[in-house]
Design an enzyme around this catalytic site. Structure first.
Site, mmCIF file in Angstrom:
data_model
loop_
_atom_site.group_PDB
_atom_site.id
_atom_site.type_symbol
_atom_site.label_atom_id
_atom_site.label_comp_id
_atom_site.label_asym_id
_atom_site.label_seq_id
_atom_site.Cartn_x
_atom_site.Cartn_y
_atom_site.Cartn_z
ATOM 1 N N ASP A 163 6.474 -39.899 5.140
ATOM 2 C CA ASP A 163 5.327 -40.804 5.304
ATOM 3 C C ASP A 163 5.001 -41.574 4.020
ATOM 4 O OD1 ASP A 163 5.098 -40.054 7.912
ATOM 5 O OD2 ASP A 163 3.432 -38.676 7.607
ATOM 6 N N LYS A 191 -5.635 -37.548 8.415
ATOM 7 C CA LYS A 191 -5.432 -37.879 9.841
ATOM 8 C C LYS A 191 -4.558 -36.818 10.512
ATOM 9 C CE LYS A 191 -1.956 -40.797 10.938
ATOM 10 N NZ LYS A 191 -0.945 -40.312 11.914
ATOM 11 N N ASN A 192 -3.465 -36.445 9.846
ATOM 12 C CA ASN A 192 -2.514 -35.542 10.489
ATOM 13 C C ASN A 192 -2.979 -34.089 10.509
ATOM 14 O OD1 ASN A 192 -0.952 -37.683 11.122
ATOM 15 N ND2 ASN A 192 0.604 -37.346 9.540
ATOM 16 N N CYS A 228 9.566 -45.235 20.074
ATOM 17 C CA CYS A 228 8.695 -45.318 18.903
ATOM 18 C C CYS A 228 9.411 -46.159 17.861
ATOM 19 C CB CYS A 228 8.454 -43.907 18.377
ATOM 20 S SG CYS A 228 7.551 -43.847 16.831
ATOM 21 N N ARG A 253 -4.572 -47.455 12.373
ATOM 22 C CA ARG A 253 -4.352 -46.168 13.045
ATOM 23 C C ARG A 253 -4.553 -45.005 12.083
ATOM 24 N NH1 ARG A 253 1.222 -45.457 15.320
ATOM 25 N NH2 ARG A 253 0.277 -43.416 15.415
ATOM 26 N N ARG A 278 1.572 -40.751 19.843
ATOM 27 C CA ARG A 278 2.484 -39.665 20.204
ATOM 28 C C ARG A 278 1.882 -38.296 19.943
ATOM 29 N NH1 ARG A 278 7.134 -41.965 20.865
ATOM 30 N NH2 ARG A 278 8.242 -39.990 20.777
ATOM 31 N N ILE A 286 14.454 -37.725 7.884
ATOM 32 C CA ILE A 286 13.604 -37.175 8.958
ATOM 33 C C ILE A 286 13.666 -38.052 10.213
ATOM 34 C CG2 ILE A 286 11.270 -36.375 9.566
ATOM 35 C CD1 ILE A 286 12.451 -34.815 7.213
ATOM 36 N N ARG A 306 12.059 -39.673 18.542
ATOM 37 C CA ARG A 306 10.952 -38.714 18.531
ATOM 38 C C ARG A 306 10.714 -38.004 19.873
ATOM 39 N NH1 ARG A 306 5.927 -41.007 15.336
ATOM 40 N NH2 ARG A 306 5.648 -38.800 14.906
HETATM 41 N N1 EPU Z 1 12.087 -33.761 16.727
HETATM 42 C C1 EPU Z 1 12.894 -33.486 17.817
HETATM 43 N N2 EPU Z 1 12.343 -32.818 18.873
HETATM 44 C C2 EPU Z 1 11.042 -32.406 18.893
HETATM 45 C C3 EPU Z 1 10.214 -32.694 17.770
HETATM 46 C C4 EPU Z 1 10.776 -33.366 16.704
HETATM 47 O O1 EPU Z 1 14.068 -33.834 17.831
HETATM 48 O O2 EPU Z 1 10.612 -31.812 19.880
HETATM 49 C C5 EPU Z 1 12.645 -34.491 15.575
HETATM 50 C C6 EPU Z 1 11.942 -35.840 15.376
HETATM 51 O O3 EPU Z 1 12.491 -36.840 16.200
HETATM 52 C C7 EPU Z 1 12.185 -36.078 13.901
HETATM 53 C C8 EPU Z 1 12.117 -34.655 13.310
HETATM 54 O O4 EPU Z 1 12.343 -33.772 14.410
HETATM 55 O O5 EPU Z 1 13.442 -36.633 13.701
HETATM 56 C C9 EPU Z 1 10.822 -34.280 12.641
HETATM 57 O O6 EPU Z 1 9.746 -34.678 13.446
HETATM 58 P P1 EPU Z 1 8.357 -33.907 13.497
HETATM 59 O O7 EPU Z 1 8.237 -33.251 14.826
HETATM 60 O O8 EPU Z 1 8.183 -33.061 12.288
HETATM 61 O O9 EPU Z 1 7.343 -35.124 13.441
HETATM 62 P P2 EPU Z 1 5.959 -35.165 14.185
HETATM 63 O O10 EPU Z 1 5.395 -33.815 14.210
HETATM 64 O O11 EPU Z 1 6.084 -35.918 15.452
HETATM 65 C C10 EPU Z 1 4.461 -35.484 12.076
HETATM 66 C C11 EPU Z 1 3.500 -36.518 11.585
HETATM 67 C C12 EPU Z 1 4.268 -37.767 11.192
HETATM 68 C C13 EPU Z 1 5.266 -37.382 10.106
HETATM 69 C C14 EPU Z 1 6.181 -36.270 10.603
HETATM 70 C C15 EPU Z 1 7.144 -35.760 9.554
HETATM 71 C C16 EPU Z 1 1.485 -35.998 12.793
HETATM 72 C C17 EPU Z 1 0.502 -36.376 13.839
HETATM 73 N N3 EPU Z 1 2.532 -36.807 12.630
HETATM 74 O O12 EPU Z 1 5.103 -36.063 13.201
HETATM 75 O O13 EPU Z 1 3.320 -38.687 10.679
HETATM 76 O O14 EPU Z 1 6.046 -38.507 9.757
HETATM 77 O O15 EPU Z 1 5.394 -35.156 11.053
HETATM 78 O O16 EPU Z 1 6.472 -35.298 8.447
HETATM 79 O O17 EPU Z 1 1.304 -35.000 12.112
HETATM 80 C C18 EPU Z 1 2.456 -40.811 10.179
HETATM 81 O O18 EPU Z 1 1.373 -40.265 9.876
HETATM 82 O O19 EPU Z 1 2.706 -42.018 9.911
HETATM 83 C C19 EPU Z 1 3.486 -40.044 10.869
HETATM 84 C C20 EPU Z 1 4.483 -40.608 11.527
#
Ligand code: EPU
Length: 418
Positions: A306, A22-23, A116, A398, A92, A328, A121
């Site tokens: 995850d 998915k990701n 969230c 999802r 998101r 995280i 996030r």
């Molecule tokens: N963060 C910030 N600012 C930003 C972006 C991130 O402060 O602009 C913080 C987040 O709040 C978090 C940390 O940085 O505390 C890491 O977040 P990241 O941006 O890596 O997460 P994401 O890209 O929003 C993806 C996956 C998530 C997975 C995380 C961590 C996708 C679509 N989603 O989210 O997947 O948990 O990376 O590996 O790729 C899931 O599939 O259940 C899921 C939540």
């Protein structure tokens, strides 16, 4: 609202096949906005977040077709460079269209995600990265409005913290920027590598994906491509834990063992046997007695956040104390209370969960709060005595393709009721 009813206590046996990630599929679909030519994507999982992303692509003016196991996106004319609130609030990852839309259309309007279940996030890092590439960004009426009428310019971007979709968003913006972009402190997740592979097939010039420094030489145009999405490592990991927690003997097929090293190491430490029986197959054999091990979530190649909830469910069945530290997301322990309703002994202390096992679990009525939390409740239900009823399984839909059918195929007594 659909529920799952699970009769626990049956060891899982046989084989379960893993779907596409998915990701990985989400950024791949967003990347198809970068060209007017056809992008053909194989192994796109049939899950709700993907349908949401497809709707979002259609909203921007792209066409999305399903044909014999592939998804074909054609974004010849993009009439609306926008991700509306109705879509972003349900997913998101919609922010993944920000980079591609600015790169392709010179502007984008993307709703800010709201709260969230697992943490605040924000997307500030996506935004500041785009600003480094010369975009002007305003925040108005709950939307991020980004503009780069004369195109983006390559630049050096150092992320303050590692962000998976932030790295992907920037990568998709940088491929069409003029000159070179260097991304420091980039995410090293397999999904980032998969996206870079797709973009390279589309004509992008990228080096270093999978390391913490990615270099991109911008090109004027990208073309169509055909690409197969990688296996879903989180789904595969969930099934490995299912085999372990039910003390079963299960083969998880169609996975990439290399992407699961951190989980496999922890399963070994608990006394569970995991062996590679083929390049894409892992066999897990549950042990009568498991021992507790501590675990801390980290960015890849560390232990995936995850899989934290699923691992916590497993630790309720291991002897001793396990300290699980979530680094995280700040609020990703919603499953702990529900596991406790099933008899688990878990104490929360800030970012740590202290799990004392092994305590027998007993079936109960529980509520799914987010995607991976729901998976942990399914796992606990499979191990519990008696019936577990899980409400709000739309969360699990999802991100898991037909999870109940896949588990039932390996002997689990699980069914969906409406
Ligand atoms: N963060 C910030 N600012 C930003 C972006 C991130 O402060 O602009 C913080 C987040 O709040 C978090 C940390 O940085 O505390 C890491 O977040 P990241 O941006 O890596 O997460 P994401 O890209 O929003 C993806 C996956 C998530 C997975 C995380 C961590 C996708 C679509 N989603 O989210 O997947 O948990 O990376 O590996 O790729 C899931 O599939 O259940 C899921 C939540």
């Amino acid at each position: 609202m659909d529920k799952f009813l699970i009769q626990g206590g049956t060891p899982l046996e046989g084989e379960i096949a893993v779907s596409g990630s998915k990701n990985s599929a989400l950024p791949a679909l967003a990347a198809s906005l970068l060209t007017g030519e056809k992008v053909v994507l194989g192994r796109i999982p049939k899950v709700r977040d993907i349908r949401t992303m497809e709707k979002l692509l259609v909203h921007t003016g792209a066409s999305v077709r399903h044909e014999r196991g592939v998804v074909i996106v054609e974004a010849a004319d993009l009439s609306r460079a926008e991700a509306p609130y109705e879509v972003v609030k349900t997913m998101r990852a919609s922010s993944l269209v920000l980079g591609p839309l600015v790169a392709r259309c010179g502007r984008a309007r993307v709703s800010l995600p709201g709260g969230c279940a697992i943490g605040s996030r924000p997307i500030n890092l996506h935004v500041s990265a785009l600003e480094r590439l010369g975009a002007t960004v305003r925040q108005e009426h709950g939307y991020i409005e980004a503009e780069a009428p004369n195109g983006l310019q390559g630049a050096e971007v150092s992320f303050d913290r590692i962000t998976v979709t932030g790295t992907e968003d920037l990568l998709m913006a940088a491929v069409l920027a003029s000159g070179e972009t260097v991304i420091n402190n980039a995410a090293r997740e397999p999904e980032v590598v998969d996206l870079a592979d797709l973009l390279t097939k589309m004509g992008a010039l990228i080096e270093g994906a999978g390391t913490s420094t990615i270099r991109v030489k911008g090109v004027a145009k990208l073309h169509g491509a055909t690409h197969t999405i990688i296996a879903d490592r989180i789904e595969a990991g969930t099934f490995l834990v299912a085999g372990a927690i039910t003390k079963g003997d299960l083969k998880v097929t169609g996975c990439v063992p290399e992407h699961l090293r951190a989980l496999i190491a922890k399963l070994h430490d608990c006394g569970t046997k995991v062996t590679e029986t083929a390049v894409d197959t892992l066999r897990v054999r549950g042990n009568g007695k498991m021992k507790s091990v501590d675990m801390t979530t980290e960015e890849h190649p560390g232990f995936a956040t995850d899989l934290q909830a699923q691992f916590m469910a497993l630790m309720t069945q291991a002897d001793g104390i396990a300290i699980i530290t979530e680094t995280i997301f700040e609020n990703r322990f919603m499953h702990a209370q529900e596991l406790a309703r099933m008899g688990a002994n878990i104490r929360l202390d800030g970012r740590r969960a202290i799990v004392a096992g092994a305590r027998p679990l007993s079936g109960a009525e529980v509520i799914a709060s987010d995607l991976r939390a729901s998976a942990s409740l399914v796992l606990a239900g499979l191990a519990a005595q008696g019936e577990t009823s899980i409400d709000r399984v739309y969360h699990i839909d999802r991100g898991y393709e037909k999870i109940e059918a896949k588990l039932a195929g390996a002997g689990a007594r699980i069914r969906r009721v409406s």
